[in-house]
Design a protein around this motif. Structure first.
Motif, PDB file in Angstrom:
ATOM      1  N   MET A 130       0.848  -1.185   0.000  1.00 57.06           N
ATOM      2  CA  MET A 130       0.000   0.000   0.000  1.00 57.06           C
ATOM      3  C   MET A 130       0.886   1.238   0.000  1.00 57.06           C
ATOM      4  SD  MET A 130      -2.995  -1.001   2.747  1.00 57.06           S
ATOM      5  CE  MET A 130      -3.705   0.647   2.529  1.00 57.06           C
ATOM      6  N   PRO A 131       0.674   2.173  -0.916  1.00 55.55           N
ATOM      7  CA  PRO A 131       1.500   3.382  -0.959  1.00 55.55           C
ATOM      8  C   PRO A 131       1.412   4.158   0.355  1.00 55.55           C
ATOM      9  CG  PRO A 131       0.185   3.170  -2.946  1.00 55.55           C
ATOM     10  CD  PRO A 131      -0.342   2.160  -1.977  1.00 55.55           C
ATOM     11  N   GLY A 208       7.960   0.260  -0.544  1.00 54.08           N
ATOM     12  CA  GLY A 208       7.469  -1.079  -0.303  1.00 54.08           C
ATOM     13  C   GLY A 208       8.419  -1.826   0.617  1.00 54.08           C
ATOM     14  N   THR A 209       8.335  -3.153   0.604  1.00 59.85           N
ATOM     15  CA  THR A 209       9.175  -3.983   1.462  1.00 59.85           C
ATOM     16  C   THR A 209       9.748  -5.124   0.623  1.00 59.85           C
ATOM     17  OG1 THR A 209       7.575  -5.693   2.138  1.00 59.85           O
ATOM     18  CG2 THR A 209       7.433  -3.555   3.257  1.00 59.85           C
ATOM     19  N   ALA A 216       7.705  -3.542  -3.606  1.00 59.73           N
ATOM     20  CA  ALA A 216       7.927  -2.125  -3.886  1.00 59.73           C
ATOM     21  C   ALA A 216       7.023  -1.648  -5.019  1.00 59.73           C
ATOM     22  CB  ALA A 216       9.389  -1.890  -4.247  1.00 59.73           C
ATOM     23  N   ASN A 217       6.573  -0.402  -4.904  1.00 67.08           N
ATOM     24  CA  ASN A 217       5.747   0.200  -5.946  1.00 67.08           C
ATOM     25  C   ASN A 217       6.594   0.823  -7.052  1.00 67.08           C
ATOM     26  OD1 ASN A 217       2.704   0.231  -5.035  1.00 67.08           O
ATOM     27  ND2 ASN A 217       3.915   0.594  -3.189  1.00 67.08           N
ATOM     28  N   GLU A 272      10.406 -12.574 -11.254  1.00 58.52           N
ATOM     29  CA  GLU A 272      10.845 -11.817 -12.422  1.00 58.52           C
ATOM     30  C   GLU A 272       9.707 -11.633 -13.417  1.00 58.52           C
ATOM     31  OE1 GLU A 272      14.337 -13.722 -13.914  1.00 58.52           O
ATOM     32  OE2 GLU A 272      15.631 -12.780 -12.406  1.00 58.52           O
ATOM     33  N   ALA A 273       8.831 -12.616 -13.532  1.00 59.29           N
ATOM     34  CA  ALA A 273       7.657 -12.456 -14.404  1.00 59.29           C
ATOM     35  C   ALA A 273       6.760 -11.345 -13.893  1.00 59.29           C
ATOM     36  CB  ALA A 273       6.891 -13.771 -14.495  1.00 59.29           C
ATOM     37  N   ASP A 274       6.599 -11.266 -12.575  1.00 61.48           N
ATOM     38  CA  ASP A 274       5.781 -10.201 -11.989  1.00 61.48           C
ATOM     39  C   ASP A 274       6.419  -8.827 -12.226  1.00 61.48           C
ATOM     40  OD1 ASP A 274       3.613  -9.310  -9.895  1.00 61.48           O
ATOM     41  OD2 ASP A 274       5.498  -8.488  -9.150  1.00 61.48           O
ATOM     42  N   LEU A 275       7.731  -8.722 -12.046  1.00 66.60           N
ATOM     43  CA  LEU A 275       8.420  -7.452 -12.279  1.00 66.60           C
ATOM     44  C   LEU A 275       8.345  -7.043 -13.745  1.00 66.60           C
ATOM     45  CD1 LEU A 275      11.569  -8.037 -10.032  1.00 66.60           C
ATOM     46  CD2 LEU A 275       9.719  -6.412  -9.608  1.00 66.60           C
TER      47      LEU A 275
END
Length: 307
Positions: A130-131, A208-209, A216-217, A272-275
């Motif tokens: 969450m930002p 983010g964490t 991270a956003n 890595e797919a998500d990034l």
């Protein structure tokens, strides 16, 4: 040939060789079976492990289920036996490895791959944090994660592994104990510093964490991420090895190295797919410029500026 069938063929051969060694060598028999009657064990194990593995290698799926189920059952049974009696510890390790291999081979035989997507599902699914209006909350959350995860994976699990190593009588003598302890302390300090640096960078620069469920956003390419793509993973693996050195436990070192394989081949592709999906070309330029495991300077003008 399907890789699962190849594995089962190798397992059938290894099982046959092991039973020959049990019959010919009292040392092998005692190290792997302890006081168990080898004739009684062979009555069940030869058809359900050796023969079933050979049939699975021939493509009989039912036999693959039998071999895998039996291998898991034997591994659990031997673990209980060795913990109570301090015998057959090497048999536990051999069957535990066979159980893991059998499960992977069964997946390859049935669906052609090892399904790892479930590792990133439910509470562990990749999702941005969450930002926040400031980074203090993310930093506090990251420090909390460090306490929980490091406490469990670097204290609780190694203590259990080291206890079982002694209880199963599979501990090995430690040469140069003082030098190994010094190396362990040094490696632990350096790896922990890298972990804190990475967590701080992710919290302050990425909003983010390090936790996949609160990622991270923003793409972080500064701090240790400028030198290596996954400093938190490298930190954790190095810490695990260091703890093993400090405890003079080869099995804890193996535990850490197995964790590195799990992360590299199961977790990293999902992450890595998500990034790639979230950051697109920006992430792909970064991925092509900075190595995953070995630190090094990024290629000139290939890495985008930190945001």
């Amino acid at each position: 040939m399907n890789r699962g069938r190849v594995y089962f063929a190798a397992q059938a051969l290894a099982g046959a060789v092991w039973w020959i060694a049990v019959a010919l060598s009292p040392f092998v028999r005692e190290a792997t079976l302890g006081g168990l009657d080898p004739v009684v064990v062979a009555t069940f194990d030869v058809p359900l492990f050796v023969v079933a593995s050979a049939a699975a290698a021939a493509g009989v799926r039912a036999a693959a289920w039998v071999a895998t189920g039996w291998t898991i059952l034997v591994a659990l049974g031997l673990a209980a036996y060795a913990t109570v009696t301090t015998e057959a510890g090497w048999g536990v390790l051999a069957m535990a490895a066979a159980a893991g291999g059998s499960v992977a081979a069964l997946c390859l035989l049935l669906v052609g791959r090892v399904p790892t997507a479930w590792l990133a599902s439910g509470p562990f699914a990749f999702r941005p944090a969450m930002p926040r209006s400031n980074s203090a909350a993310h930093l506090a959350s990251s420090l909390g994660q460090i306490v929980v995860f490091w406490g469990f994976f670097l204290v609780v699990v190694p203590l259990v592994v080291a206890f079982l190593e002694q209880r199963w009588a599979v501990a090995l003598p430690t040469p140069w104990p003082v030098g190994i302890a010094v190396a362990g302390i040094t490696l632990l300090a350096l790896a922990s510093a890298l972990g804190f640096w990475a967590a701080f960078s992710m919290s302050v620069l990425g909003d983010g964490t390090p936790l996949p469920a609160a990622m991270a956003n923003r793409l972080v390419v500064a701090g240790p991420y400028r030198l290596i793509r996954n400093p938190m993973a490298v930190s954790g693996i190095a810490q695990g090895v260091a703890v093993g050195l400090l405890m003079s436990s080869w099995l804890v070192v193996v535990y850490a190295l197995l964790g590195s394989l799990l992360w590299n081949y199961a977790i990293r592709p999902l992450e890595e797919a998500d990034l790639d999906e979230r950051f697109g070309d920006e992430y792909r330029r970064y991925r092509d410029s900075v190595r995953c495991w070995i630190p090094g300077a990024p290629k000139p003008r290939a890495v985008p500026a930190a945001v």
